[in-house]
Design an enzyme around this catalytic site. Sequence first.
Site, short mmCIF file in Angstrom:
data_model
loop_
_atom_site.label_atom_id
_atom_site.label_comp_id
_atom_site.label_asym_id
_atom_site.label_seq_id
_atom_site.Cartn_x
_atom_site.Cartn_y
_atom_site.Cartn_z
N GLU A 177 30.31 65.34 32.61
CA GLU A 177 29.74 65.46 34.04
C GLU A 177 30.70 65.93 35.05
OE1 GLU A 177 26.68 65.71 34.70
OE2 GLU A 177 25.90 65.06 32.71
N GLN B 79 30.30 71.93 39.41
CA GLN B 79 30.70 73.36 39.99
C GLN B 79 30.95 74.29 38.98
OE1 GLN B 79 30.86 73.24 43.38
NE2 GLN B 79 31.65 71.14 43.85
N THR B 80 30.68 73.98 37.63
CA THR B 80 31.05 74.98 36.50
C THR B 80 30.17 74.96 35.68
OG1 THR B 80 33.21 73.79 36.78
CG2 THR B 80 33.25 75.26 34.95
N TYR C 4 26.36 61.97 42.54
CA TYR C 4 25.95 62.88 41.21
C TYR C 4 26.47 62.29 39.97
CZ TYR C 4 25.84 66.05 37.64
OH TYR C 4 25.59 66.85 36.42
N ASP D 119 21.36 67.73 41.70
CA ASP D 119 22.59 68.74 41.68
C ASP D 119 21.67 70.32 41.91
OD1 ASP D 119 21.06 69.51 39.27
OD2 ASP D 119 22.81 69.83 38.08
N CYS E 66 6.90 78.04 31.88
CA CYS E 66 7.13 76.90 32.79
C CYS E 66 6.29 75.60 32.35
CB CYS E 66 7.49 76.95 34.15
SG CYS E 66 8.18 75.31 34.80
N CYS F 226 3.36 73.45 40.33
CA CYS F 226 4.19 73.94 41.38
C CYS F 226 3.45 74.67 42.25
CB CYS F 226 4.95 74.93 40.44
SG CYS F 226 6.44 75.67 41.27
FE1 SF4 Z 1 8.31 76.22 36.97
FE2 SF4 Z 1 7.63 76.29 39.55
FE3 SF4 Z 1 10.07 76.91 38.74
FE4 SF4 Z 1 8.09 78.40 38.33
S1 SF4 Z 1 9.02 77.86 40.16
S2 SF4 Z 1 9.79 77.91 36.89
S3 SF4 Z 1 6.37 77.20 37.80
S4 SF4 Z 1 9.21 75.02 38.63
#
Ligand code: SF4
Length: 365
Positions: A41, A46-47, A124, A142, A206, A212
């Site tokens: 970690e 940063q890498t 973190y 992060d 996703c 989302c």
């Molecule tokens: Fe998933 Fe939303 Fe990212 Fe698209 S914007 S990859 S739906 S988390």
Amino acid sequence: MLQTTQTIKKFRRQLLAWYRQNRRDLPWRKTKDPYAIWVSEVMLQQTQVATVIPYYERFMAAFPGVKQLAEAELQKVLKAWEGLGYYARARNLHRAAGIVCSLYDGRVPGDRKLFRDLPGVGNYIAAAVLSIAFDQPMAVVDGNVKRVLARLLQMQAPANAPGFHAEFTKAADLLLDKRVAGDFNQAMMELGALVCTPRLPACNQCPLNDYCLASSSGQANLYPRRLTRPQTPLYRIAVGVVIKNRRLLITQRKPDGLLGGLWEFPGGKIKKGESASAAVLREIKEEVNLSVTVEKRLTQVKHAYTHFKIQMDVFICSYSGGRVKLKGPVDFRWVTVAAMEEFPLPKANHKFLPELKKALSCCGL
Ligand code: SF4
């Protein structure tokens, strides 16, 4: 979309199921050893993962446990870190290993306060190590996690402004699956790295698409919000490879600060209106008290640090007179070209080493 407890539970299940099927087989994911997870970690801050893997494997082979790290000379640790940058990370890890050995009998403390008090352990590192190794319910925040959160919740807080970090932590805490905090944190980071990427997120693949806000409004590319930063300054630097009796002069930087403890060729900033060759003569006189003659301009290299960039003119110089007296550096050595490899050098110096070796081999060095 993530407003009810039921929805949040479903969201967690879907994210974890995706992670279990898609997670990368990374070396630090094969262990629950808190020391190994801690090392990984610290390196990952940063890498990029691909850069870290070989460093992690070499580091763990050289220092397989806290005790071996604590007992190692700092120079050896910095040499193993050479090229990864942000050397304070290595110095802090080394100091922290010493404390873990003297106070906790070599066992990494799973207690939040004790672990957080170790050098270099910020929010973190504490959340990542304690959740992954000890299953403590702490949310990791992060860059990857911020990006996922910002898009999921259409957060207006700028992701690159420290003053807004708490907003992201609050959102991450709310979503965290406390029963499997380590896996949940890794799932969020993995999603950010593999699917919810900075450019062109793969929303159609996703597992969080149904929840989302940015994706449903077709605005994923507008998040996370960012504050525009002022341009990073460029510094012009002149350095000299000073040769005396077939050996080269290298100096060691003071232990703290940028590149602390590393070795380099003497030199420094070129003043306004000054030529690079005049600057190298002045800097060598000021820094190590030697008079030298510029024999040749070797090359010019450029290098970017986090907050500034440098353009470095490199000269080959011959020793003319004086005894080394240090002002700034804490140590010096006259080394052969071959022995130079044993010292940890900054990346900017590595950029011109091949050219330097070629030039010196022509003079039989
Ligand atoms: Fe998933 Fe939303 Fe990212 Fe698209 S914007 S990859 S739906 S988390």
